[in-house]
Design a protein around this motif. Structure first.
Motif, PDB file in Angstrom:
ATOM      1  N   GLU A 172       0.825  -1.208   0.000  1.00  0.00           N
ATOM      2  CA  GLU A 172       0.000   0.000   0.000  1.00  0.00           C
ATOM      3  C   GLU A 172       0.862   1.262   0.000  1.00  0.00           C
ATOM      4  OE1 GLU A 172      -3.987  -1.626   2.370  1.00  0.00           O
ATOM      5  OE2 GLU A 172      -2.317  -0.729   3.490  1.00  0.00           O
ATOM      6  N   SER A 173       1.937   1.252   0.802  1.00  0.00           N
ATOM      7  CA  SER A 173       2.832   2.415   0.850  1.00  0.00           C
ATOM      8  C   SER A 173       3.522   2.629  -0.490  1.00  0.00           C
ATOM      9  CB  SER A 173       3.869   2.221   1.958  1.00  0.00           C
ATOM     10  OG  SER A 173       3.253   2.111   3.218  1.00  0.00           O
ATOM     11  N   GLN A 174       3.972   1.542  -1.114  1.00  0.00           N
ATOM     12  CA  GLN A 174       4.673   1.658  -2.389  1.00  0.00           C
ATOM     13  C   GLN A 174       3.739   2.140  -3.492  1.00  0.00           C
ATOM     14  OE1 GLN A 174       7.571   2.313  -3.809  1.00  0.00           O
ATOM     15  NE2 GLN A 174       8.524   0.401  -3.090  1.00  0.00           N
ATOM     16  N   LEU A 175       2.505   1.694  -3.467  1.00  0.00           N
ATOM     17  CA  LEU A 175       1.546   2.140  -4.483  1.00  0.00           C
ATOM     18  C   LEU A 175       1.281   3.642  -4.388  1.00  0.00           C
ATOM     19  CD1 LEU A 175      -1.075  -0.771  -4.532  1.00  0.00           C
ATOM     20  CD2 LEU A 175       0.336   0.018  -6.455  1.00  0.00           C
ATOM     21  N   VAL A 176       1.218   4.145  -3.153  1.00  0.00           N
ATOM     22  CA  VAL A 176       0.994   5.579  -2.970  1.00  0.00           C
ATOM     23  C   VAL A 176       2.137   6.387  -3.572  1.00  0.00           C
ATOM     24  CG1 VAL A 176       0.807   7.426  -1.266  1.00  0.00           C
ATOM     25  CG2 VAL A 176      -0.453   5.298  -0.937  1.00  0.00           C
ATOM     26  N   ALA A 177       3.363   5.873  -3.423  1.00  0.00           N
ATOM     27  CA  ALA A 177       4.537   6.625  -3.863  1.00  0.00           C
ATOM     28  C   ALA A 177       4.874   6.426  -5.336  1.00  0.00           C
ATOM     29  CB  ALA A 177       5.741   6.222  -3.008  1.00  0.00           C
ATOM     30  N   LEU A 178       4.419   5.320  -5.915  1.00  0.00           N
ATOM     31  CA  LEU A 178       4.848   4.996  -7.277  1.00  0.00           C
ATOM     32  C   LEU A 178       4.393   6.004  -8.322  1.00  0.00           C
ATOM     33  CD1 LEU A 178       4.708   1.126  -7.816  1.00  0.00           C
ATOM     34  CD2 LEU A 178       6.679   2.652  -7.814  1.00  0.00           C
ATOM     35  N   SER A 179       3.202   6.528  -8.184  1.00  0.00           N
ATOM     36  CA  SER A 179       2.720   7.465  -9.204  1.00  0.00           C
ATOM     37  C   SER A 179       3.611   8.691  -9.280  1.00  0.00           C
ATOM     38  CB  SER A 179       1.277   7.878  -8.895  1.00  0.00           C
ATOM     39  OG  SER A 179       1.206   8.485  -7.614  1.00  0.00           O
ATOM     40  N   THR A 180       4.035   9.199  -8.117  1.00  0.00           N
ATOM     41  CA  THR A 180       4.940  10.360  -8.091  1.00  0.00           C
ATOM     42  C   THR A 180       6.311   9.985  -8.625  1.00  0.00           C
ATOM     43  OG1 THR A 180       3.777  11.262  -6.183  1.00  0.00           O
ATOM     44  CG2 THR A 180       5.995  12.101  -6.617  1.00  0.00           C
ATOM     45  N   LYS A 181       6.815   8.827  -8.204  1.00  0.00           N
ATOM     46  CA  LYS A 181       8.155   8.415  -8.633  1.00  0.00           C
ATOM     47  C   LYS A 181       8.193   8.107 -10.127  1.00  0.00           C
ATOM     48  CE  LYS A 181       9.547   6.687  -4.104  1.00  0.00           C
ATOM     49  NZ  LYS A 181       9.943   5.524  -3.291  1.00  0.00           N
ATOM     50  N   ARG A 182       7.092   7.640 -10.672  1.00  0.00           N
ATOM     51  CA  ARG A 182       7.054   7.377 -12.111  1.00  0.00           C
ATOM     52  C   ARG A 182       7.245   8.656 -12.901  1.00  0.00           C
ATOM     53  NH1 ARG A 182       2.298   5.040 -12.574  1.00  0.00           N
ATOM     54  NH2 ARG A 182       1.221   7.018 -12.953  1.00  0.00           N
ATOM     55  N   GLU A 183       6.635   9.740 -12.450  1.00  0.00           N
ATOM     56  CA  GLU A 183       6.788  11.011 -13.149  1.00  0.00           C
ATOM     57  C   GLU A 183       8.219  11.524 -13.039  1.00  0.00           C
ATOM     58  OE1 GLU A 183       4.536  12.252 -15.122  1.00  0.00           O
ATOM     59  OE2 GLU A 183       3.386  10.456 -14.600  1.00  0.00           O
ATOM     60  N   LEU A 184       8.867  11.304 -11.888  1.00  0.00           N
ATOM     61  CA  LEU A 184      10.270  11.709 -11.735  1.00  0.00           C
ATOM     62  C   LEU A 184      11.154  10.929 -12.694  1.00  0.00           C
ATOM     63  CD1 LEU A 184      10.538  11.995  -7.833  1.00  0.00           C
ATOM     64  CD2 LEU A 184      10.390  13.869  -9.501  1.00  0.00           C
ATOM     65  N   LEU A 185      10.857   9.658 -12.850  1.00  0.00           N
ATOM     66  CA  LEU A 185      11.628   8.837 -13.780  1.00  0.00           C
ATOM     67  C   LEU A 185      11.386   9.284 -15.227  1.00  0.00           C
ATOM     68  CD1 LEU A 185      11.086   5.287 -12.215  1.00  0.00           C
ATOM     69  CD2 LEU A 185      13.219   6.573 -12.281  1.00  0.00           C
ATOM     70  N   ARG A 186      10.195   9.779 -15.484  1.00  0.00           N
ATOM     71  CA  ARG A 186       9.860  10.189 -16.846  1.00  0.00           C
ATOM     72  C   ARG A 186      10.625  11.451 -17.261  1.00  0.00           C
ATOM     73  NH1 ARG A 186       5.179   8.956 -19.446  1.00  0.00           N
ATOM     74  NH2 ARG A 186       4.121   8.543 -17.458  1.00  0.00           N
ATOM     75  N   VAL A 187      10.793  12.399 -16.339  1.00  0.00           N
ATOM     76  CA  VAL A 187      11.370  13.692 -16.709  1.00  0.00           C
ATOM     77  C   VAL A 187      12.861  13.787 -16.411  1.00  0.00           C
ATOM     78  CG1 VAL A 187       9.172  14.848 -16.370  1.00  0.00           C
ATOM     79  CG2 VAL A 187      10.799  14.713 -14.463  1.00  0.00           C
ATOM     80  N   ARG A 188      13.396  12.850 -15.660  1.00  0.00           N
ATOM     81  CA  ARG A 188      14.820  12.928 -15.323  1.00  0.00           C
ATOM     82  C   ARG A 188      15.581  11.743 -15.885  1.00  0.00           C
ATOM     83  NH1 ARG A 188      14.922  14.664  -8.920  1.00  0.00           N
ATOM     84  NH2 ARG A 188      13.716  16.605  -9.095  1.00  0.00           N
ATOM     85  N   LYS A 189      16.861  11.945 -15.980  1.00  0.00           N
ATOM     86  CA  LYS A 189      17.732  10.857 -16.397  1.00  0.00           C
ATOM     87  C   LYS A 189      17.816   9.850 -15.261  1.00  0.00           C
ATOM     88  CE  LYS A 189      22.349   9.988 -18.237  1.00  0.00           C
ATOM     89  NZ  LYS A 189      23.659  10.588 -18.596  1.00  0.00           N
ATOM     90  N   LEU A 190      17.872   8.573 -15.625  1.00  0.00           N
ATOM     91  CA  LEU A 190      17.905   7.527 -14.608  1.00  0.00           C
ATOM     92  C   LEU A 190      19.156   7.669 -13.743  1.00  0.00           C
ATOM     93  CD1 LEU A 190      16.320   5.030 -13.672  1.00  0.00           C
ATOM     94  CD2 LEU A 190      17.794   3.643 -15.143  1.00  0.00           C
ATOM     95  N   THR A 191      18.994   7.704 -12.432  1.00  0.00           N
ATOM     96  CA  THR A 191      20.109   7.830 -11.501  1.00  0.00           C
ATOM     97  C   THR A 191      20.247   6.543 -10.700  1.00  0.00           C
ATOM     98  OG1 THR A 191      18.706   8.708  -9.745  1.00  0.00           O
ATOM     99  CG2 THR A 191      19.622  10.294 -11.312  1.00  0.00           C
ATOM    100  N   SER A 192      21.239   6.540  -9.802  1.00  0.00           N
ATOM    101  CA  SER A 192      21.428   5.365  -8.947  1.00  0.00           C
ATOM    102  C   SER A 192      20.215   5.167  -8.043  1.00  0.00           C
ATOM    103  CB  SER A 192      22.692   5.521  -8.103  1.00  0.00           C
ATOM    104  OG  SER A 192      22.624   6.699  -7.312  1.00  0.00           O
ATOM    105  N   ASP A 193      19.588   6.284  -7.629  1.00  0.00           N
ATOM    106  CA  ASP A 193      18.379   6.179  -6.821  1.00  0.00           C
ATOM    107  C   ASP A 193      17.261   5.522  -7.613  1.00  0.00           C
ATOM    108  OD1 ASP A 193      19.651   7.361  -4.718  1.00  0.00           O
ATOM    109  OD2 ASP A 193      18.874   9.375  -5.128  1.00  0.00           O
ATOM    110  N   GLY A 194      17.195   5.860  -8.885  1.00  0.00           N
ATOM    111  CA  GLY A 194      16.173   5.259  -9.740  1.00  0.00           C
ATOM    112  C   GLY A 194      16.390   3.764  -9.904  1.00  0.00           C
ATOM    113  N   LYS A 195      17.647   3.363 -10.067  1.00  0.00           N
ATOM    114  CA  LYS A 195      17.957   1.944 -10.184  1.00  0.00           C
ATOM    115  C   LYS A 195      17.562   1.199  -8.904  1.00  0.00           C
ATOM    116  CE  LYS A 195      21.908   2.556 -13.319  1.00  0.00           C
ATOM    117  NZ  LYS A 195      23.365   2.350 -13.489  1.00  0.00           N
ATOM    118  N   GLU A 196      17.841   1.810  -7.779  1.00  0.00           N
ATOM    119  CA  GLU A 196      17.506   1.187  -6.500  1.00  0.00           C
ATOM    120  C   GLU A 196      15.991   1.058  -6.351  1.00  0.00           C
ATOM    121  OE1 GLU A 196      18.199   1.901  -1.703  1.00  0.00           O
ATOM    122  OE2 GLU A 196      19.178   3.197  -3.177  1.00  0.00           O
TER     123      GLU A 196
END
Length: 302
Positions: A172-196
């Motif tokens: 449930e916690s991950q689902l809440v955060a995924l929508s926001t994190k997906r947009e960050l992945l869309r507009v930014r270059k993939l970083t080590s945080d993104g890989k993690e």
């Protein structure tokens, strides 16, 4: 031939599930293979992180529904097991209590050479007392063995409920955060945080799948529905040792009542203890007591 193939496949599935659950290294390899087959291995996740997160959201929503349903089913089954545990405890206690009552009467008659004895409106010779005690001890042992098995499965079910509660919360916690994190992945270059993040999401999905596959609801239901049917008689030496043992209390052991009108085995042992009135006592003193009509002992009745 088709039925044989289906049956063999079912057996192999069960065996494989047990092996996978006991070997973390094998689970990791199978998870990697699954990701490769479904197209979301590590290379695919890095190449299309947004697509993977979208896929992960849909998959975790499905898994969340299943896990929540499983938790409810487990809670219901654990309640059934708790009730059955109380029943088995009461039945085992009653069998032991009745055996102790027969032992006390047996030892008294043995000392006074006063067989047959009368218990619960039945007459028992010495041999019949031994046979009755043998049956009671076998019943008690059967109920106690059944109780141990039920408690073991109940413990496993409760542990599974706790694990599912943790996974439901994480999902449930991950689902809440995924929508926001997906947009960050869309507009930014993939970083080590993104890989993690991608690795964490993949690990969570894999763990959810394994938790769902390891659900013991079917085993719990089968055991909760099973009726314990103690059979046979106790070993002759066990009966001899029991009858020779000194009772722990001179009083008649209490028999625990069962909930929901559960039938007690052997039920025909239970009789109503009616105290005679003063008038009846006077009559008994003035006239010779008449013996009640004898019936067959319980173990001889068909």
């Amino acid at each position: 031939m088709l039925k044989y193939a289906i049956g063999l496949a079912a057996v192999l599935t069960v065996v494989a599930g047990g092996v996978i659950a006991s070997r973390p290294a094998l689970r990791a390899k199978l998870s990697q293979h699954y990701n490769q087959v479904t197209g979301w291995d590590e290379a695919a996740r890095l190449a299309d992180p947004v697509g993977f997160v979208t896929h992960a959201e849909a998959k975790m929503k499905e898994d969340l529904t299943v896990m929540q349903k499983t938790r409810r089913e487990l809670a219901a089954e654990v309640g059934s097991l708790a009730r059955k545990t109380r029943e088995q405890q009461a039945l085992a206690h009653q069998a032991r209590a009745l055996a102790s009552e027969f032992r006390a009467a047996y030892q008294s008659a043995k000392a006074d050479d006063s067989f047959p004895i009368e218990l619960h409106s039945e007459a028992y010779t010495e041999a019949q007392v031994r046979s009755q005690v043998s049956l009671l001890l076998a019943e008690a042992k059967g109920y106690e063995e059944s109780l141990a098995g039920i408690e073991s499965v109940q413990t496993a079910a409760e542990e599974q409920m706790e694990q599912l509660a943790v996974r439901v919360s994480k999902t449930e916690s991950q689902l809440v955060a995924l929508s926001t994190k997906r947009e960050l992945l869309r507009v930014r270059k993939l970083t080590s945080d993104g890989k993690e993040l991608l690795a964490q999401v993949n690990e969570l999905m894999t763990g959810n799948t394994q938790a769902i596959a390891g659900n013991p609801v079917r085993t719990v239901r089968e055991l909760a529905a099973a009726e314990s049917k103690p059979t046979g008689r106790a070993n002759a030496q066990i009966v001899e040792d029991f009858l020779a043992a000194k009772p722990t209390s001179p009083h008649r052991p209490a028999i625990l009542p069962l909930e929901d009108d559960v039938e007690v085995i052997p039920a025909s042992f239970i009789d109503e203890q009616v105290q005679p009135s003063d008038a009846d006592q006077g009559k008994q003193k003035s006239s010779k007591k008449q013996k009640p009509k004898r019936q067959k002992p319980i173990f001889q009745q068909s």
